[in-house]
Scaffold this motif. Structure first.
Motif, mmCIF file in Angstrom:
data_model
loop_
_atom_site.group_PDB
_atom_site.id
_atom_site.type_symbol
_atom_site.label_atom_id
_atom_site.label_comp_id
_atom_site.label_asym_id
_atom_site.label_seq_id
_atom_site.Cartn_x
_atom_site.Cartn_y
_atom_site.Cartn_z
ATOM 1 N N ASN A 8 34.646 -31.758 35.655
ATOM 2 C CA ASN A 8 34.414 -31.375 37.043
ATOM 3 C C ASN A 8 33.007 -30.797 37.117
ATOM 4 N N LEU A 9 32.215 -31.330 38.022
ATOM 5 C CA LEU A 9 30.836 -30.871 38.211
ATOM 6 C C LEU A 9 30.726 -30.245 39.595
ATOM 7 N N THR A 10 30.190 -29.037 39.659
ATOM 8 C CA THR A 10 29.995 -28.330 40.916
ATOM 9 C C THR A 10 28.517 -28.010 41.055
ATOM 10 N N ASP A 24 23.457 -40.944 39.300
ATOM 11 C CA ASP A 24 23.092 -42.364 39.219
ATOM 12 C C ASP A 24 22.512 -42.696 37.850
ATOM 13 N N GLU A 25 21.700 -41.792 37.329
ATOM 14 C CA GLU A 25 21.156 -41.975 35.971
ATOM 15 C C GLU A 25 22.288 -41.959 34.945
ATOM 16 N N ALA A 26 23.257 -41.086 35.137
ATOM 17 C CA ALA A 26 24.402 -41.012 34.220
ATOM 18 C C ALA A 26 25.217 -42.301 34.251
ATOM 19 N N ARG A 27 25.393 -42.886 35.436
ATOM 20 C CA ARG A 27 26.134 -44.148 35.542
ATOM 21 C C ARG A 27 25.410 -45.282 34.816
ATOM 22 N N THR A 28 24.083 -45.240 34.835
ATOM 23 C CA THR A 28 23.310 -46.239 34.095
ATOM 24 C C THR A 28 23.482 -46.031 32.590
ATOM 25 N N GLN A 29 23.440 -44.778 32.178
ATOM 26 C CA GLN A 29 23.565 -44.428 30.755
ATOM 27 C C GLN A 29 24.994 -44.644 30.244
ATOM 28 N N TYR A 30 25.984 -44.374 31.088
ATOM 29 C CA TYR A 30 27.397 -44.462 30.720
ATOM 30 C C TYR A 30 28.120 -45.363 31.733
ATOM 31 N N PRO A 31 27.991 -46.687 31.604
ATOM 32 C CA PRO A 31 28.528 -47.601 32.622
ATOM 33 C C PRO A 31 30.050 -47.539 32.783
ATOM 34 N N ASP A 32 30.778 -47.057 31.795
ATOM 35 C CA ASP A 32 32.239 -46.951 31.910
ATOM 36 C C ASP A 32 32.684 -45.699 32.656
ATOM 37 N N MET A 33 31.765 -44.802 32.953
ATOM 38 C CA MET A 33 32.114 -43.555 33.623
ATOM 39 C C MET A 33 32.586 -43.832 35.048
ATOM 40 N N ARG A 34 33.741 -43.276 35.410
ATOM 41 C CA ARG A 34 34.204 -43.324 36.794
ATOM 42 C C ARG A 34 33.767 -42.032 37.472
ATOM 43 N N LEU A 35 33.295 -42.145 38.682
ATOM 44 C CA LEU A 35 32.784 -40.991 39.411
ATOM 45 C C LEU A 35 33.431 -40.952 40.777
ATOM 46 N N SER A 36 33.929 -39.790 41.151
ATOM 47 C CA SER A 36 34.448 -39.624 42.507
ATOM 48 C C SER A 36 34.019 -38.262 43.032
ATOM 49 N N ARG A 37 33.902 -38.197 44.344
ATOM 50 C CA ARG A 37 33.492 -36.959 44.999
ATOM 51 C C ARG A 37 34.735 -36.245 45.494
ATOM 52 N N LYS A 38 34.843 -34.993 45.138
ATOM 53 C CA LYS A 38 35.935 -34.168 45.627
ATOM 54 C C LYS A 38 35.487 -33.514 46.937
ATOM 55 N N PRO A 39 36.388 -32.936 47.695
ATOM 56 C CA PRO A 39 35.971 -32.254 48.925
ATOM 57 C C PRO A 39 35.016 -31.095 48.621
ATOM 58 N N ASP A 40 34.014 -30.945 49.485
ATOM 59 C CA ASP A 40 33.092 -29.818 49.342
ATOM 60 C C ASP A 40 33.856 -28.512 49.548
ATOM 61 N N ARG A 41 33.373 -27.459 48.876
ATOM 62 C CA ARG A 41 34.054 -26.175 48.980
ATOM 63 C C ARG A 41 33.066 -25.042 48.784
ATOM 64 N N HIS A 42 33.105 -24.086 49.671
ATOM 65 C CA HIS A 42 32.290 -22.871 49.572
ATOM 66 C C HIS A 42 30.807 -23.174 49.383
ATOM 67 N N GLY A 43 30.292 -24.147 50.112
ATOM 68 C CA GLY A 43 28.871 -24.477 50.034
ATOM 69 C C GLY A 43 28.479 -25.269 48.806
ATOM 70 N N ASN A 44 29.458 -25.836 48.130
ATOM 71 C CA ASN A 44 29.195 -26.616 46.918
ATOM 72 C C ASN A 44 29.743 -28.031 47.050
ATOM 73 N N ALA A 45 29.023 -28.973 46.468
ATOM 74 C CA ALA A 45 29.519 -30.339 46.310
ATOM 75 C C ALA A 45 30.236 -30.393 44.968
ATOM 76 N N ARG A 46 31.342 -31.134 44.939
ATOM 77 C CA ARG A 46 32.127 -31.214 43.707
ATOM 78 C C ARG A 46 32.383 -32.671 43.352
ATOM 79 N N PHE A 47 32.259 -32.958 42.059
ATOM 80 C CA PHE A 47 32.433 -34.323 41.557
ATOM 81 C C PHE A 47 33.421 -34.319 40.405
ATOM 82 N N TYR A 48 34.088 -35.464 40.236
ATOM 83 C CA TYR A 48 35.036 -35.685 39.154
ATOM 84 C C TYR A 48 34.506 -36.855 38.343
#
Length: 87
Positions: A8-10, A24-48
Protein backbone atom coordinates in the motif's frame (compact mmCIF):
# COMPACT_ATOMS: atom_id res chain seq x y z
CA UNK A 1 -5.50 -19.02 -7.28
CA UNK A 2 -2.36 -16.98 -7.67
CA UNK A 3 0.04 -16.07 -4.91
CA UNK A 4 1.22 -12.49 -4.69
CA UNK A 5 2.89 -9.94 -2.48
CA UNK A 6 1.35 -6.50 -2.23
CA UNK A 7 2.07 -3.02 -0.96
CA UNK A 8 0.00 0.00 0.00
CA UNK A 9 1.46 3.34 -1.07
CA UNK A 10 0.20 6.60 0.43
CA UNK A 11 1.27 9.98 -0.97
CA UNK A 12 -0.01 13.50 -0.32
CA UNK A 13 -2.40 14.71 -3.04
CA UNK A 14 0.04 17.56 -3.68
CA UNK A 15 2.57 14.94 -4.85
CA UNK A 16 0.11 13.01 -7.03
CA UNK A 17 1.67 14.00 -10.37
CA UNK A 18 5.13 12.98 -9.15
CA UNK A 19 3.74 9.70 -7.81
CA UNK A 20 2.07 8.86 -11.13
CA UNK A 21 5.33 9.45 -12.99
CA UNK A 22 7.12 7.15 -10.52
CA UNK A 23 4.40 4.49 -10.76
CA UNK A 24 4.54 4.59 -14.56
CA UNK A 25 8.30 4.03 -14.29
CA UNK A 26 7.63 1.14 -11.90
CA UNK A 27 5.21 -0.46 -14.37
CA UNK A 28 7.92 -0.29 -17.03
CA UNK A 29 10.47 -1.82 -14.65
CA UNK A 30 8.03 -4.43 -13.28
CA UNK A 31 5.55 -5.27 -16.09
CA UNK A 32 3.76 -7.95 -14.01
CA UNK A 33 2.88 -5.44 -11.29
CA UNK A 34 -0.85 -4.79 -10.92
CA UNK A 35 -1.70 -1.27 -9.81
CA UNK A 36 -4.98 0.08 -8.55
CA UNK A 37 -6.00 3.34 -6.94
CA UNK A 38 -7.77 3.20 -3.63
CA UNK A 39 -10.11 5.99 -2.50
CA UNK A 40 -8.34 9.16 -1.41
CA UNK A 41 -8.32 9.74 2.33
CA UNK A 42 -7.31 12.62 4.59
CA UNK A 43 -5.62 14.57 1.79
CA UNK A 44 -3.68 11.56 0.55
CA UNK A 45 -3.79 9.47 -2.61
CA UNK A 46 -3.58 5.75 -1.96
CA UNK A 47 -2.45 2.96 -4.27
CA UNK A 48 -2.43 -0.83 -4.10
CA UNK A 49 0.52 -2.52 -5.83
CA UNK A 50 0.57 -6.30 -6.40
CA UNK A 51 3.45 -8.47 -7.52
CA UNK A 52 2.66 -12.04 -8.61
CA UNK A 53 4.83 -14.76 -7.13
CA UNK A 54 6.40 -16.99 -9.79
CA UNK A 55 8.99 -18.77 -7.65
CA UNK A 56 10.86 -15.46 -7.39
CA UNK A 57 9.84 -12.51 -5.25
CA UNK A 58 10.11 -9.49 -7.52
CA UNK A 59 8.53 -7.43 -4.76
CA UNK A 60 11.82 -7.48 -2.86
CA UNK A 61 13.59 -5.89 -5.81
CA UNK A 62 10.78 -3.33 -6.01
CA UNK A 63 11.16 -2.36 -2.37
CA UNK A 64 14.85 -1.53 -2.88
CA UNK A 65 14.04 0.26 -6.15
CA UNK A 66 11.34 2.33 -4.48
CA UNK A 67 13.40 3.23 -1.41
CA UNK A 68 16.01 4.81 -3.69
CA UNK A 69 13.26 7.13 -4.99
CA UNK A 70 11.17 7.64 -1.83
CA UNK A 71 10.47 11.06 -0.40
CA UNK A 72 9.98 11.64 3.30
CA UNK A 73 6.22 12.22 2.88
CA UNK A 74 5.45 8.95 1.11
CA UNK A 75 4.59 5.79 3.01
CA UNK A 76 5.01 2.30 1.60
CA UNK A 77 3.53 -0.51 3.69
CA UNK A 78 4.29 -4.12 2.93
CA UNK A 79 5.04 -6.52 1.54
CA UNK A 80 1.97 -8.47 2.55
CA UNK A 81 1.31 -12.00 1.34
CA UNK A 82 -1.97 -12.66 -0.44
CA UNK A 83 -3.81 -14.86 -2.89
CA UNK A 84 -5.64 -13.35 -5.86
CA UNK A 85 -8.08 -14.66 -8.41
CA UNK A 86 -8.97 -18.16 -9.46
CA UNK A 87 -6.69 -20.51 -11.35
Amino acid sequence: MKEEYNFNLTVPLADLDTAIVLLDEARTQYPDMRLSRKPDRHGNARFYLCFPFHGVRTDLQFMAWFMDRNTSNWELFGPNYGIWGLS
